[in-house]
Design a protein around this motif. Structure first.
Motif, PDB file in Angstrom:
ATOM      1  N   GLY A  20      15.965   4.020  -2.489  1.00  0.00           N
ATOM      2  CA  GLY A  20      15.934   2.999  -3.530  1.00  0.00           C
ATOM      3  C   GLY A  20      14.623   2.274  -3.690  1.00  0.00           C
ATOM      4  O   GLY A  20      14.544   1.288  -4.421  1.00  0.00           O
ATOM      5  N   CYS A  21      13.569   2.756  -3.041  1.00  0.00           N
ATOM      6  CA  CYS A  21      12.258   2.126  -3.207  1.00  0.00           C
ATOM      7  C   CYS A  21      11.743   2.369  -4.623  1.00  0.00           C
ATOM      8  O   CYS A  21      11.697   3.524  -5.077  1.00  0.00           O
ATOM      9  CB  CYS A  21      11.273   2.695  -2.184  1.00  0.00           C
ATOM     10  N   ILE A  22      11.337   1.308  -5.296  1.00  0.00           N
ATOM     11  CA  ILE A  22      10.791   1.469  -6.647  1.00  0.00           C
ATOM     12  C   ILE A  22       9.375   0.907  -6.777  1.00  0.00           C
ATOM     13  O   ILE A  22       8.737   1.085  -7.810  1.00  0.00           O
ATOM     14  CB  ILE A  22      11.698   0.849  -7.720  1.00  0.00           C
ATOM     15  N   TYR A  23       8.907   0.217  -5.735  1.00  0.00           N
ATOM     16  CA  TYR A  23       7.542  -0.328  -5.765  1.00  0.00           C
ATOM     17  C   TYR A  23       6.768   0.182  -4.558  1.00  0.00           C
ATOM     18  O   TYR A  23       7.217   0.053  -3.419  1.00  0.00           O
ATOM     19  CB  TYR A  23       7.561  -1.864  -5.724  1.00  0.00           C
ATOM     20  N   ALA A  59      -3.016  -4.621  -1.017  1.00  0.00           N
ATOM     21  CA  ALA A  59      -1.771  -3.850  -1.071  1.00  0.00           C
ATOM     22  C   ALA A  59      -0.618  -4.582  -0.399  1.00  0.00           C
ATOM     23  O   ALA A  59       0.483  -4.671  -0.949  1.00  0.00           O
ATOM     24  CB  ALA A  59      -1.978  -2.487  -0.413  1.00  0.00           C
ATOM     25  N   ILE A  60      -0.847  -5.142   0.805  1.00  0.00           N
ATOM     26  CA  ILE A  60       0.258  -5.803   1.500  1.00  0.00           C
ATOM     27  C   ILE A  60       0.661  -7.084   0.786  1.00  0.00           C
ATOM     28  O   ILE A  60       1.841  -7.457   0.777  1.00  0.00           O
ATOM     29  CB  ILE A  60      -0.103  -6.073   2.984  1.00  0.00           C
ATOM     30  N   ASN A  61      -0.273  -7.745   0.129  1.00  0.00           N
ATOM     31  CA  ASN A  61       0.092  -8.950  -0.612  1.00  0.00           C
ATOM     32  C   ASN A  61       0.817  -8.614  -1.911  1.00  0.00           C
ATOM     33  O   ASN A  61       1.637  -9.416  -2.389  1.00  0.00           O
ATOM     34  CB  ASN A  61      -1.143  -9.806  -0.857  1.00  0.00           C
ATOM     35  N   MET A  62       0.542  -7.448  -2.476  1.00  0.00           N
ATOM     36  CA  MET A  62       1.348  -6.974  -3.603  1.00  0.00           C
ATOM     37  C   MET A  62       2.778  -6.674  -3.155  1.00  0.00           C
ATOM     38  O   MET A  62       3.744  -6.953  -3.882  1.00  0.00           O
ATOM     39  CB  MET A  62       0.704  -5.736  -4.225  1.00  0.00           C
ATOM     40  N   VAL A  63       2.927  -6.108  -1.952  1.00  0.00           N
ATOM     41  CA  VAL A  63       4.264  -5.892  -1.392  1.00  0.00           C
ATOM     42  C   VAL A  63       4.989  -7.230  -1.249  1.00  0.00           C
ATOM     43  O   VAL A  63       6.178  -7.350  -1.574  1.00  0.00           O
ATOM     44  CB  VAL A  63       4.171  -5.172  -0.032  1.00  0.00           C
ATOM     45  N   TYR A  64       4.277  -8.238  -0.765  1.00  0.00           N
ATOM     46  CA  TYR A  64       4.839  -9.590  -0.624  1.00  0.00           C
ATOM     47  C   TYR A  64       5.435 -10.053  -1.963  1.00  0.00           C
ATOM     48  O   TYR A  64       6.589 -10.502  -2.031  1.00  0.00           O
ATOM     49  CB  TYR A  64       3.718 -10.515  -0.148  1.00  0.00           C
ATOM     50  N   ARG A  72      13.316  -3.089  -3.654  1.00  0.00           N
ATOM     51  CA  ARG A  72      12.795  -2.416  -2.472  1.00  0.00           C
ATOM     52  C   ARG A  72      11.338  -1.999  -2.681  1.00  0.00           C
ATOM     53  O   ARG A  72      11.008  -1.294  -3.639  1.00  0.00           O
ATOM     54  CB  ARG A  72      13.667  -1.217  -2.108  1.00  0.00           C
ATOM     55  N   ALA A  73      10.497  -2.454  -1.750  1.00  0.00           N
ATOM     56  CA  ALA A  73       9.056  -2.222  -1.845  1.00  0.00           C
ATOM     57  C   ALA A  73       8.531  -1.726  -0.512  1.00  0.00           C
ATOM     58  O   ALA A  73       9.089  -2.039   0.543  1.00  0.00           O
ATOM     59  CB  ALA A  73       8.336  -3.509  -2.245  1.00  0.00           C
ATOM     60  N   MET A  74       7.428  -0.983  -0.570  1.00  0.00           N
ATOM     61  CA  MET A  74       6.845  -0.473   0.666  1.00  0.00           C
ATOM     62  C   MET A  74       5.348  -0.262   0.511  1.00  0.00           C
ATOM     63  O   MET A  74       4.801  -0.276  -0.609  1.00  0.00           O
ATOM     64  CB  MET A  74       7.513   0.836   1.095  1.00  0.00           C
ATOM     65  N   THR A  75       4.719  -0.056   1.645  1.00  0.00           N
ATOM     66  CA  THR A  75       3.326   0.373   1.693  1.00  0.00           C
ATOM     67  C   THR A  75       3.180   1.342   2.848  1.00  0.00           C
ATOM     68  O   THR A  75       4.051   1.424   3.721  1.00  0.00           O
ATOM     69  CB  THR A  75       2.369  -0.822   1.865  1.00  0.00           C
ATOM     70  N   VAL A 102       4.793   1.928   6.615  1.00  0.00           N
ATOM     71  CA  VAL A 102       4.649   3.192   7.344  1.00  0.00           C
ATOM     72  C   VAL A 102       3.228   3.299   7.877  1.00  0.00           C
ATOM     73  O   VAL A 102       2.262   3.116   7.132  1.00  0.00           O
ATOM     74  CB  VAL A 102       4.975   4.400   6.445  1.00  0.00           C
ATOM     75  N   ASN A 103       3.123   3.589   9.168  1.00  0.00           N
ATOM     76  CA  ASN A 103       1.822   3.783   9.812  1.00  0.00           C
ATOM     77  C   ASN A 103       1.742   5.199  10.361  1.00  0.00           C
ATOM     78  O   ASN A 103       2.421   5.534  11.330  1.00  0.00           O
ATOM     79  CB  ASN A 103       1.631   2.763  10.943  1.00  0.00           C
ATOM     80  N   ILE A 104       0.939   6.043   9.724  1.00  0.00           N
ATOM     81  CA  ILE A 104       0.666   7.388  10.238  1.00  0.00           C
ATOM     82  C   ILE A 104      -0.630   7.282  11.042  1.00  0.00           C
ATOM     83  O   ILE A 104      -1.728   7.296  10.491  1.00  0.00           O
ATOM     84  CB  ILE A 104       0.556   8.414   9.102  1.00  0.00           C
ATOM     85  N   SER A 105      -0.487   7.153  12.357  1.00  0.00           N
ATOM     86  CA  SER A 105      -1.566   6.663  13.213  1.00  0.00           C
ATOM     87  C   SER A 105      -2.643   7.709  13.489  1.00  0.00           C
ATOM     88  O   SER A 105      -2.369   8.903  13.593  1.00  0.00           O
ATOM     89  CB  SER A 105      -0.984   6.178  14.543  1.00  0.00           C
ATOM     90  N   ARG A 106      -3.854   7.210  13.663  1.00  0.00           N
ATOM     91  CA  ARG A 106      -5.013   8.014  14.009  1.00  0.00           C
ATOM     92  C   ARG A 106      -5.710   7.390  15.217  1.00  0.00           C
ATOM     93  O   ARG A 106      -5.356   6.297  15.647  1.00  0.00           O
ATOM     94  CB  ARG A 106      -5.979   8.092  12.830  1.00  0.00           C
ATOM     95  N   GLY A 107      -6.671   8.101  15.747  1.00  0.00           N
ATOM     96  CA  GLY A 107      -7.365   7.626  16.939  1.00  0.00           C
ATOM     97  C   GLY A 107      -8.296   6.466  16.648  1.00  0.00           C
ATOM     98  O   GLY A 107      -8.847   6.339  15.567  1.00  0.00           O
ATOM     99  N   GLY A 108      -8.495   5.637  17.637  1.00  0.00           N
ATOM    100  CA  GLY A 108      -9.406   4.500  17.555  1.00  0.00           C
ATOM    101  C   GLY A 108     -10.000   4.246  18.911  1.00  0.00           C
ATOM    102  O   GLY A 108      -9.933   5.104  19.774  1.00  0.00           O
TER     103      GLY A 108
END
Length: 353
Positions: A20-23, A59-64, A72-75, A102-108
């Motif tokens: 049901g995510c639309i944003y 982006a995260i503030n647009m989710v806010y 339903r919103a996501m980033t 969602v965090n698709i993690s990479r090395g740091g």
């Protein structure tokens, strides 16, 4: 239902839409780029909205803002991008709004590299934003589980009015596996009482804000949030136990690393060494109670991660000093092998057998 072969990032995106995510608001970063690409193509077809923001902060503030409408919103992002979103995540938690991250993690650390990593454990489970806040963290070990947990994440987020994070390393995002979209448990929730949906003269306006200037009132708000987090700890813990009967060594691993560890456990079994696995599915709340099920004859714990050992603190807390805790890990995008894990177990047991 026939299974569909999909890449991880696209499967997660498709699961979000089915939930049901639309944003969706995001910004490109490897290795999660196929996820926003999928959303850019598919959301407009169902009347949804995709926005490539000017930055991860935007982006995260647009989710806010979108979450405040009750929809339903996501980033999604990858490690450095999630780091930039931390302040916004704190604001969303403080304002009691549901969303999925969602965090698709990479090395740091730093910009790091684009290979798979689990070095975002601290950031995911402790939160880099300010204040006393928590959010549930799912760690899928397969694409089917990533799909299931993504759909579940929207239900949980709405139920608690709180952000929920799904963490997968780069392998989850980039590999392909057959998946199916299952029916998930629906939770009885409604945004009518708090969403900014327009009053139409039938109710008082809803105000969404995380600013509370009166310290006594802010303390009450923090206590209210803490009670919600305690409810999550009581009701939302998920974990898997694998071949724990009579285990001499219990290994602890999550995500794709747990799949590698399962292979190591099977190899050890063939060689006459009994080993078991505790796999946290929720990284927070951490499955402390799973450690109460460790057999009495177990001699040691071994934490295996694609990091320098970030989960080991939680393992030690859950273990309560009962057993020695060892660690084996690879970092920077290097992946542990079953053979290396087997050798580590043998080294641990070398003086004890």
């Amino acid at each position: 239902m026939a299974k569909i072969l999909m890449k991880g990032n696209e499967a997660i995106a498709a699961a979000a839409i089915k939930a049901g995510c639309i944003y969706f608001f995001g910004y490109p970063i490897t290795p999660q780029n196929e996820l926003p690409e999928f959303m850019a193509r598919e959301l407009p077809r169902i009347g949804g909205v995709f926005v490539q923001a000017e930055s991860e902060v935007a982006a995260i503030n647009m989710v806010y803002g979108a979450a405040g409408t009750g929809k339903r919103a996501m980033t999604s992002s990858s490690s450095p991008g999630i780091a930039l979103k931390q302040e916004g995540i704190s604001y969303i938690a403080g304002a009691e709004l549901p969303c999925v991250i969602v965090n698709i993690s990479r090395g740091g650390p730093g910009l790091g590299g684009i290979q798979p990593s689990q070095a975002d454990y601290f950031m995911s489970t402790r939160g880099g934003g300010n204040g006393d806040y928590r959010h549930l963290v799912y760690a899928p070990a397969s694409l089917q589980e990533a799909v299931d947990l993504t759909m579940e994440a929207f239900e949980v987020a709405d139920y608690y009015r709180n952000p929920v994070m799904v963490v997968g390393d780069g392998m989850i995002g980039q590999m392909m596996e057959p998946i199916e979209f299952k029916e998930i448990r629906k939770r009885d929730v409604s945004s009518e009482d708090w969403g900014t949906t327009g009053t139409k003269s039938v109710r008082k306006p809803n105000v969404i804000n995380s600013l509370v200037l009166d310290p006594a009132e802010l303390e009450r708000h923090n206590i209210k949030l803490d009670q919600k987090y305690k409810e999550m700890e009581a009701n939302e813990v998920r974990y898997e136990m694998y071949k724990m009967e009579d285990a001499e060594v219990v290994l602890v691993a999550y995500g794709t690393t747990a799949r590698i560890v399962k292979n190591a456990v099977d190899v050890l079994e063939k060689e006459g060494i009994k080993a078991g696995l505790i796999r946290p599915i929720t990284l927070w709340p951490f499955p402390n109670k799973a450690f109460n099920e460790i057999p009495q004859g177990t001699k040691a714990l071994l934490t295996v991660e694609m990091s320098m050992g970030q989960m080991i603190d939680d393992v030690k807390i859950a273990n309560e000093g009962k057993l020695p805790v060892h660690f084996y890990g690879r970092a920077g995008g290097m992946i542990p092998t079953p053979e290396a894990v087997v050798e580590k177990v043998k080294t641990i047991l070398g003086g004890e057998r």
